[in-house]
Design an enzyme around this catalytic site. Structure first.
Site, PDB file in Angstrom:
ATOM      1  N   GLU A 106       0.366  -1.631  -0.357  1.00 11.09           N
ATOM      2  CA  GLU A 106      -0.395  -0.131   0.134  1.00 11.09           C
ATOM      3  C   GLU A 106       1.027   1.345  -0.248  1.00 11.09           C
ATOM      4  OE1 GLU A 106      -0.608  -2.816   1.674  1.00 11.09           O
ATOM      5  OE2 GLU A 106      -2.257  -3.134   0.972  1.00 11.09           O
ATOM      6  N   HIS A 145     -12.031  -5.921   7.949  1.00 12.43           N
ATOM      7  CA  HIS A 145     -13.151  -5.509   6.522  1.00 12.43           C
ATOM      8  C   HIS A 145     -13.630  -4.225   7.038  1.00 12.43           C
ATOM      9  CE1 HIS A 145     -10.487  -9.002   6.383  1.00 12.43           C
ATOM     10  NE2 HIS A 145     -10.385  -8.577   4.872  1.00 12.43           N
TER      11      HIS A 145
END
Lengths: 354, 402
Positions: A89, A159
């Site tokens: 990322e 999540h």
């Protein structure tokens, strides 16, 4: 199981077309039934078609992405413009900043907002400050970071997070969160074309659940403009993203109890539309803010403080915040954690009867 | 393993300690001596796929000495993992459990090879595909099913879920959701072990996709700089979710990525290869030679998680082919039959017993109580003062957070 019993987010397309909302029209006027995934896909297609120096990249985007938002784009525009990155990322965002600094339109996808933290340094220290510290010689305004955020019913710790508040504390970037398909397409098009780096949070819960008529052509919803979704007189209710559907349900039930709510979708969190919210609070005298992220230090705190500062004498009740609890996003306890319709309804009544 | 620790301790005491951070010098015979003493049985298994070595003059032995008892234990352990994963798959597919679940079937040889090579005192930390490693570190299917179904009897008291299994008393540090995070954490565990002069290693496990994360390289450098007893175990199942390793990595080879670290590549479907390689790695670390990378070439039969059918980026034929040619449990079964360690009937009995044990664990887990509502607020801070949080009824509720 707790999930099935407690969590009831039945979404009708009515939530997108509230009582006072202007229906979205564009010049061409043609609309198509789309869910949030298709709306975002449509926006990305328009960008890739109209801007030859635009790129979409991220983990697994080439085959369509884990949520299918980038389906078909690699086939249509080529793997040199729609491509996969490795699992990194920080690298993805840094790379996007560099690409944007050379005048390109870089649309980076971070697979889940929960994974954005390795990129936090690049966003805060590089993207947000580039223009400022180079005296406007350089900028990475062409960078847009798209990332799914928010609860999904069973996502657990990694999540489901809503990290928008961390980014709202950084002058130099913009934070945009749509509540549904037609807003998503218009806001994403504006975000990509805005000459500033934007972090665009997509409510993953609504990817398939929210379906409505979305204009097929190119259109823009301006940034930093809050939308009054429903007009009312007794209390101003402010939210964004997936929470808007819950707020809409709560406001409908409040109406049955005789309380008229003015529901506002902030849409852009920074820089946020203070004027619209202020004007509404001056009219109603009450404010309730609701978001999924934990209450302490959430963006609701900024709105509350600003409004109290500017509308103190107009307030009839303390500013109310109905938010996620101050815990890590739990797994089995998700229904307890979430700012549900009943919690909001109770808060609306408490505010009105203060 | 207690015997080996005693041998190591005796050898250590004969050597001078240079400074608090130095390793202990080892005679190269000690390794061979200990291995000879340890092999209880007379069964020799040839390790079929040769080890690949990086920065190492010699590698693990190419044959493994084992015995009937060990063979059957390995078989049972791997089968237990396999059965447990199949049950977990059914639980999710029937929507009795929701959330995320990353199944380990196909990779059993890595977990059980690890179990055979290390001790209870060695620290292990792994990523989210942790069911198999949890069992290898002394966990039970009951604890796993309890955790999956959110019961108080789960290994994280029902608060972690599938990705967050822990067992403190066995030095199993979990179960981590964020990719790449185990490497620096493992380096920290290794430093603690070295500082406390423990004869133990830290094993930090991550996957092929994770090896492209920046923090993994930060950890490799730190561990090498400070000679930490860290084994970086890479479970290379060739797919980072749906992305094949050759699409994610310039060089799809992980044991030799770093020029200053030694590395071994082992056949991760061969439990003996994994065991011998890890024994070698442990000796390497405890000899004060610093960290070492071991890449296990393995394969997962299921998709990345329950949301992934696992067939959009690879073919069913490929999965079937690997099952037929390289299944870790079948491999051990063939050795058992060939060496006469058990008959087909005896193995069938074991199969039935394992299946029953796993089913019993699941039923027992289903009857266990769920955590109380207050558990939502516990275990955030270690604090003896009260910290105010909003309760479910939106009123201010004081809760003791500890």
């Amino acid at each position: 199981m707790p999930f099935a019993k407690h969590l009831c987010r039945t979404l009708k397309s009515a939530f997108c077309v509230g009582h006072g909302q202007r229906a979205l029209t564009t010049q061409a006027g043609k609309a198509k039934r789309m869910n949030l995934v298709s709306a975002i896909n449509s926006a990305l297609q328009i960008v890739l078609e109209s801007d030859p120096r635009s790129y979409v990249f991220g983990e697994d985007v080439s085959f369509g992405g884990v949520f299918r938002c980038t389906t078909g784009l690699a086939d249509m525009f080529g793997k040199h413009r729609v491509f996969n990155t490795p699992l990194c990322e920080q690298g993805i965002v840094g790379f996007g900043i560099g690409l944007a600094a050379m005048g390109n339109t870089a649309i980076a996808e971070i697979q889940f907002a929960d994974y954005i933290y390795p990129a936090f340094d690049q966003i805060v220290n590089e993207a947000a400050k580039f223009r400022y510290r180079s005296g406007n010689q350089f900028n990475c305004g062409g960078l847009t970071i798209r990332t799914p955020y928010g609860a999904v019913g069973h996502g657990g710790h990694y999540h489901s997070q809503s990290p928008e508040a961390f980014f709202c504390h950084v002058p130099g970037i913009k934070v945009v969160i749509p509540r549904g398909p037609s807003q998503a397409k218009g806001l994403l098009l504006s975000s990509v074309r805005d000459p500033n780096p934007v972090v665009f949070f997509e409510p993953k819960w609504l990817y398939r659940q929210a379906v409505e008529d979305v204009p097929e052509d190119d259109y823009a919803i301006p940034l930093s403009r809050a939308e009054v979704v429903q007009r009312g007189t007794d209390i101003t209710v402010v939210g964004w993203g997936a929470q808007m559907a819950i707020l809409d349900q709560a406001c409908s039930e409040a109406l049955q109890a005789g309380i008229s709510c003015e529901l506002i979708d902030l849409q852009t969190l920074i820089p946020w539309d203070k004027e619209t919210v202020e004007a509404s609070v001056k009219k109603t005298g009450r404010l309730l803010i609701s978001h999924e992220a934990p209450i302490t230090g959430g963006f609701g705190a900024e709105i509350a403080a600003s409004i109290v500062e500017r509308c103190f004498l107009h307030l009839e009740a303390p500013v109310s915040r109905v938010c996620g609890l101050d815990t890590p996003f739990p797994l089995v306890f998700e229904p307890h954690y979430m700012p549900t319709k009943n919690k909001i309804l109770e808060a609306i009544k408490a505010s009105v009867h203060f | 393993m207690g015997r080996s620790a005693a041998v190591l301790l005796r050898l250590w005491k004969r050597q001078p300690v240079h400074d608090s951070f130095s390793g202990r010098a080892f005679s190269s015979n000690a390794f061979a001596e200990r291995r000879a003493k340890e092999s209880k049985g007379c069964i020799t298994v040839q390790i079929q796929v040769p080890f690949s070595l990086h920065n190492l003059a010699e590698g693990p032995p190419v044959e493994s000495r084992t015995g009937k008892k060990e063979l059957l234990a390995m078989y049972m352990d791997m089968l237990t993992i396999r059965r447990m994963e199949i049950s977990a798959d059914m639980l999710f597919k029937s929507q009795q459990v929701r959330g995320f679940c990353h199944l380990y079937d196909g990779q059993e040889a890595v977990a059980i090879g690890l179990k055979e090579a290390i001790s209870k005192e060695d620290a292990v930390i792994t990523a989210y595909r942790d069911h198999g490693i949890f069992l290898a570190k002394g966990g039970t299917p009951f604890e796993v099913f309890s955790e999956l179904t959110g019961r108080v009897t789960g290994c994280a008291a029902g608060k972690g879920g599938s990705m967050h299994l822990y067992k403190r008393e066995n030095n199993f540090f979990g179960g981590w959701g964020i990719v790449g995070t185990t490497s620096p954490l493992g380096a920290g565990l290794a430093l603690a072990l070295k500082y406390c002069k423990k004869n133990n290693v830290a094993v930090a496990i991550h996957g092929d996709g994770a090896d492209n994360q920046g923090q993994v390289y930060e950890a490799k450098n730190m561990a090498a700089l400070w000679d930490l007893p860290l084994i970086l175990l890479i479970e290379n199942n060739h797919f980072g979710m749906g992305t094949a390793e050759w699409r994610a990595s310039k060089k799809a080879s992980y044991f030799d990525r770093v020029s200053y670290l030694p590395g071994i590549k082992a056949d991760g479907m061969d439990v003996f290869a994994v065991k011998e390689a890890l024994l070698f790695c442990k000796e390497h670390c405890l000899a004060g030679k610093g960290p070492i990378v071991i890449e296990c070439d393995t394969y997962r039969y299921h998709g990345h998680s329950m949301s992934d059918p696992g067939s959009t980026y690879r073919t069913w034929d490929e999965i079937k082919q690997i099952r037929q040619a390289r299944d870790p449990i079948q491999f051990v079964k063939q050795i058992i039959l060939k060496e006469g360690a058990a008959t087909e009937e005896e193995l069938a009995t074991i199969d039935k017993q394992v299946k029953k044990d796993v089913e019993d664990a699941l039923s027992k887990a289903r009857e266990a109580p769920e955590p109380k509502e207050e558990a939502l607020f516990t275990d955030m801070y270690k604090h003896d003062k009260k910290f105010v949080v909003y309760g479910c009824d939106r009123k201010q509720a004081t809760s003791r957070l500890a």
